[in-house]
Design an enzyme around this catalytic site. Structure first.
Site, PDB file in Angstrom:
ATOM      1  N   LYS A   1      -0.398   0.563  -0.454  1.00 54.67           N
ATOM      2  CA  LYS A   1      -1.417   1.543  -0.102  1.00 54.67           C
ATOM      3  C   LYS A   1      -2.199   2.029  -1.322  1.00 54.67           C
ATOM      4  CE  LYS A   1      -0.893   4.227   3.349  1.00 54.67           C
ATOM      5  NZ  LYS A   1      -1.655   3.370   4.274  1.00 54.67           N
TER       6      LYS A   1
ATOM      7  N   ASP B   1      -6.349   2.717   4.305  1.00 51.95           N
ATOM      8  CA  ASP B   1      -6.506   2.742   2.845  1.00 51.95           C
ATOM      9  C   ASP B   1      -7.977   2.628   2.467  1.00 51.95           C
ATOM     10  OD1 ASP B   1      -3.740   2.760   2.791  1.00 51.95           O
ATOM     11  OD2 ASP B   1      -3.608   0.586   2.570  1.00 51.95           O
TER      12      ASP B   1
ATOM     13  N   ALA C   1     -14.039  -3.308   6.305  1.00 51.38           N
ATOM     14  CA  ALA C   1     -12.760  -3.791   5.773  1.00 51.38           C
ATOM     15  C   ALA C   1     -11.953  -4.534   6.823  1.00 51.38           C
ATOM     16  CB  ALA C   1     -11.949  -2.622   5.208  1.00 51.38           C
TER      17      ALA C   1
ATOM     18  N   ARG D   1     -12.369  -8.327   7.376  1.00 52.35           N
ATOM     19  CA  ARG D   1     -11.958  -9.229   6.307  1.00 52.35           C
ATOM     20  C   ARG D   1     -10.453  -9.436   6.364  1.00 52.35           C
ATOM     21  NH1 ARG D   1     -15.147  -8.320   1.011  1.00 52.35           N
ATOM     22  NH2 ARG D   1     -17.271  -8.024   1.758  1.00 52.35           N
TER      23      ARG D   1
END
Length: 404
Positions: A135, A348, A378, A381
Site C-alpha cells: 500500500k 492506494d 488506475a 491498468r
C-alpha cells in the site's frame, strides 16, 4: 472476415492501434465479429507487450519513450518484476508540495483467474506475474505521478526481492527515499487473485519486514516529516511505529491522511491524530461496529467516525465513488466511468493522488475529484503500482465535464 484465433486477433488489434493510435472496443468487436468481452480479454493480452494502454471503452498506443516497467513477455513469477533503468517522467511540470509516506513494500504475486475458486477447488490461472506493490509503495507512485515531491519510507528484508524493490523504487521519480532493512525477516509479499467474472480482487499478505519498524528508525525520520506538507500512512506497518510517526506529524501541524487499511483494531488509536481518514465501506463498518447498506447508513457512519477525532471523513465506495463529511456538510462524489481491469490498488491510487493534490494547494473538493479520476484510470491498468500520468487524469476530468 472473422478472426477465429486469439493470436491473429491480437496481431490485428496491435496493428490497428499502431495505425490509428486509439481504438474502441465496439469498433474492434464489429471488425473481428466477436463479442466486446472477447475484445477486452484480447486487449489484456496485447497490453502485456507494453505497447498499449487500456482505458474506458478502448485502448491507445503508449508513448514508446516511456514504456511501463511492470511488464515484459516472460510469465516467470520472479523474472516478471522487471524495472526500467531510467527514471519515469510523469510530467515536465515542477513538483511543488511535499508528501511524506510511511508504508509498506510488498512483492505482489498476481494471478488472473476466470473466477475466484470455491473452498477446496483448484483452478488454473489465465496468467500470472510478479509486480511491485504494497500500500505504501502504491501510494508513493500515485503521489509522484500526481506531481508531489514525495518522500517514501519502508522496510525490506535482505533477500532478492529487496534488491528488486530498491531497483524499482529508484526509478519512480521520488524526491527522496529511506529504506530500512531487517536481516532475518523477508521482504513483504502478497498473493493477489484477480477475477474476470467478478471484476474484483482478493489479496493475502505476508507483511514480513514491514512489521519490524523500530522507534529509533521512526525518530530518524522526524526532520523529513517536519519539513513536509502532507503526511500519509496506512496499516501495513506495525501499529506502534505507525502511531509514533502519525502523532509526531500531527504535533508538527501537518495535514495528516490516515488510510485505515488493511483494517486492524489498533487503527482506533490513530484516528484522533488524523486530519483526514479514508476508510472503505468494510473499514467504516469495522470502525463503527455497524452494518452499512444505505445512503443513510453511510451518512451515520461518517458522523460517528468524525466523533472519534478526524476533522474530515472520506468513505470510499468503489464503483459508487466516495462520501465526504467535514462536520458541516455531507457530499457525494460519483465515480468516473471505468473498465475494471485490475482493482487492486484503487484505494492506494485515490489516497496517493489526494495527498499530492492537497500538498499542491488544491481545494479539498478539487483534490477529491482529481483523486477519483486518478483511481478510475488506475483500475484500467494491470498491476497495483501501475498508476496513470497527470495529463491523463486532467483529460479524464475534462471529458467528464464536457459530458455533463
Amino acid at each position: 472476415m472473422p478472426y477465429n484465433y486469439k493470436k491473429m486477433r491480437s496481431d490485428f488489434i496491435l496493428t490497428e492501434i499502431r495505425r490509428l493510435k486509439k481504438v474502441t472496443v465496439k469498433t474492434l468487436a464489429n471488425q473481428l465479429n466477436v463479442s466486446e468481452r472477447t475484445i477486452r480479454r484480447d486487449l489484456l493480452e496485447v497490453q502485456r507487450t507494453g505497447n498499449i494502454n487500456i482505458h474506458y471503452g478502448g485502448a491507445s498506443l503508449l508513448n514508446q519513450m516511456g514504456t511501463t516497467p511492470y511488464w515484459n513477455d516472460s510469465l516467470s513469477l520472479h523474472n516478471n518484476m522487471d524495472v526500467s533503468t531510467n527514471t519515469i517522467q510523469t510530467s515536465s511540470t515542477l513538483k511543488k508540495g511535499k508528501v511524506f509516506i510511511l508504508g509498506s513494500f510488498n512483492t505482489d504475486l498476481v494471478y488472473r483467474l476466470a473466477h475466484f475458486p470455491t473452498s477446496g477447488e483448484t483452478t488454473r490461472a489465465l496468467y500470472s506475474c510478479c509486480l511491485p506493490g504494497g500500500k505504501g509503495c502504491n501510494q508513493a507512485v500515485a503521489s509522484v505521478n500526481a506531481l508531489a515531491a514525495t518522500h517514501f519510507v519502508a522496510k525490506l528484508g535482505e533477500d532478492e526481492y529487496a534488491h528488486k524493490a530498491r531497483l524499482f523504487l529508484e526509478t519512480i521519480g521520488l524526491a527522496s527515499l529511506t529504506l530500512f532493512t531487517h536481516p532475518e525477516c523477508p521482504t513483504g509479499s502478497a498473493v493477489v487473485m484477480v477475477s474476470e467474472a467478478e471484476g474484483d480482487n482478493a489479496i493475502v499478505i505476508n507483511p514480513g519486514a514491514n512489521q519490524t519498524l523500530s522507534s529509533a528508525e521512526i525518530t530518524s525520520c522526524h526532520t523529513t516529516i517536519a519539513q513536509s506538507d502532507i503526511f500519509l500512512i496506512q496499516m501495513e506497518n506495525n501499529p506502534q511505529a505507525s502511531e509514533q510517526a502519525l502523532t509526531y506529524a500531527h504535533k508538527c501541524g501537518l495535514t495528516t491522511i490516515f488510510n485505515p487499511a488493511p483494517w486492524r483494531p489498533e487503527a482506533h488509536d490513530l484516528l484522533p491524530f488524523a486530519t483526514i481518514v479514508t476508510p472503505n465501506l468494510t473499514e467504516a463498518e469495522a470502525i463503527t461496529s455497524m452494518t452499512i447498506h444505505t445512503r443513510q447508513d453511510i451518512r451515520q457512519a461518517a458522523e460517528q467516525i468524525r466523533l472519534l477525532g478526524p476533522r474530515i471523513v472520506i468513505i470510499t465506495l468503489g464503483k459508487q465513488g466516495c462520501w465526504m463529511f467535514d462536520g458541516e456538510q455531507h457530499r457525494e462524489y460519483p465515480a468516473f466511468p471505468a473498465v475494471n481491469i485490475d482493482t487492486a490498488g484503487a484505494g492506494d491510487a485515490f489516497n496517493g493522488a489526494l495527498a499530492a493534490r492537497l500538498a499542491n494547494s488544491d481545494s479539498l473538493d478539487l483534490a477529491i475529484r482529481y483523486a477519483s479520476a486518478f483511481a478510475s484510470l488506475a483500475v484500467e491498468r494491470s498491476g497495483a503500482a501501475n498508476m496513470p500520468e497527470h495529463t491523463k487524469v486532467l483529460e479524464k476530468m475534462s471529458e467528464d465535464r464536457s459530458s455533463q
